[in-house]
Design an enzyme around this catalytic site. Structure first.
Site, PDB file in Angstrom:
ATOM      1  N   HIS A   1       6.873  -8.434   5.744  1.00  0.00           N
ATOM      2  CA  HIS A   1       6.084  -9.076   4.202  1.00  0.00           C
ATOM      3  C   HIS A   1       7.400  -9.036   3.687  1.00  0.00           C
ATOM      4  O   HIS A   1       8.969  -8.458   4.002  1.00  0.00           O
ATOM      5  CB  HIS A   1       5.142  -8.878   3.316  1.00  0.00           C
ATOM      6  CG  HIS A   1       4.253  -8.866   3.938  1.00  0.00           C
ATOM      7  ND1 HIS A   1       3.519  -7.898   4.836  1.00  0.00           N
ATOM      8  CD2 HIS A   1       3.096  -9.777   3.978  1.00  0.00           C
ATOM      9  CE1 HIS A   1       2.134  -8.516   5.445  1.00  0.00           C
ATOM     10  NE2 HIS A   1       1.779 -10.043   4.747  1.00  0.00           N
TER      11      HIS A   1
ATOM     12  N   LYS B   1       7.175  -9.149  -1.754  1.00  0.00           N
ATOM     13  CA  LYS B   1       5.476  -7.880  -2.231  1.00  0.00           C
ATOM     14  C   LYS B   1       5.109  -6.306  -2.287  1.00  0.00           C
ATOM     15  O   LYS B   1       5.799  -5.421  -2.462  1.00  0.00           O
ATOM     16  CB  LYS B   1       4.912  -7.947  -0.667  1.00  0.00           C
ATOM     17  CG  LYS B   1       3.647  -8.001  -0.304  1.00  0.00           C
ATOM     18  CD  LYS B   1       2.982  -7.984   1.191  1.00  0.00           C
ATOM     19  CE  LYS B   1       1.226  -7.627   1.102  1.00  0.00           C
ATOM     20  NZ  LYS B   1       0.799  -7.914   0.543  1.00  0.00           N
TER      21      LYS B   1
END
Length: 267
Positions: A156, A160
């Site tokens: 990600h 995040k």
């Protein structure tokens, strides 16, 4: 169109919240009745997401919105800090919660399920609303029956907050239901650098990669004698989650109790 589903969006000014507002405003079967957000209070929900003004002003008062506008469902993509209290508040007022925020404890989910049952309404907490990602989880769970040696790599963006991702944890839970706990790798292996082998879950490992310029990827790798199987899903933009959000709105109307995982809505 008569009998439109009335929707409240919490976190309307956030990245996922804006996509949900666009979804609702563009769907003839849905009606945006409330948009909730602290930093964008007073803004028109339509212009907030780059669409024509819709007449719905963003409010910072969730309870007022639930009481005054009486939505059928509340969609929440906020943060773990607020999502539990938002969910409990929605249930209290008979509004079905659809939550895309991760970080709930098993005890919190159990308590919210009890509250939903008492109100005779359904609710959903889903780490991932992508239909493709859910299929990846289901395929991985099936493969684990025959190839129990497995590792997960999830990637990600670097902003995040949680690691591993809620999607990878849910995938690991589904895999664990179909295999005995096997401590993989050489029993004498030693991490020269701490964490090199990833996070430990039920005998296998989850690896979290965080890099700028990446949206969301997950690969589940199975190994067997003389072979390997890789199941991978890539999301390229947040709009990919919206068909699943729409499906969740429809499905939750016929459930009683809190469902954990969008996979329960896909046969």
């Amino acid at each position: 169109m008569a009998n439109k589903m009335k929707v409240a969006v919490v976190g309307a000014g956030g990245r996922m919240g804006k996509e949900v507002v666009k979804l609702v405003l563009g769907d003839e079967e849905l009606e945006l009745v409330a948009a909730v957000g602290k930093s964008d209070a007073g803004a028109d929900a339509g212009t907030l997401v780059g669409l024509p003004a819709c007449g719905i002003r963003v409010t910072s008062d969730l309870e007022m919105a639930l009481v005054e506008y009486r939505p059928d469902v509340m969609v929440d993509f906020t943060t773990p800090q607020f999502a539990y209290s938002n969910t409990a508040l929605a249930i209290k007022h008979g509004v079905r919660p659809i939550i895309g925020t991760t970080g709930f404890t098993p005890e919190q989910i159990e308590e919210l399920d009890k509250q939903c049952a008492e109100q005779n309404i359904g609710g959903l907490i889903a780490p991932n609303f992508s239909i493709g990602a859910i299929l990846m989880m289901k395929f991985a769970a099936q493969a684990a029956k025959y190839l129990p040696h497995v590792e997960i790599i999830e990637t990600h963006g670097d902003q995040k907050l949680d690691a591993p991702s809620g999607t990878s944890i849910k995938t690991a839970e589904m895999i664990a239901q179909n295999r005995e706990e096997i401590r993989q790798g050489n029993p004498k292996e030693e991490e020269v650098i701490e964490g090199a082998r990833g996070g430990y879950y039920n005998g296998f490992r989850i690896h979290s990669v965080r890099l700028p310029g990446v949206f969301a990827q997950q690969e589940v790798i199975f190994g067997g004698y003389g072979q390997s199987l890789k199941i991978r899903h890539d999301s390229y933009e947040r709009a990919a989650y919206m068909p699943g959000v729409k499906m969740a709105m429809e499905k939750v109307m016929s459930y009683t109790g809190l469902v954990y995982g969008f996979d329960h809505f896909i046969d």
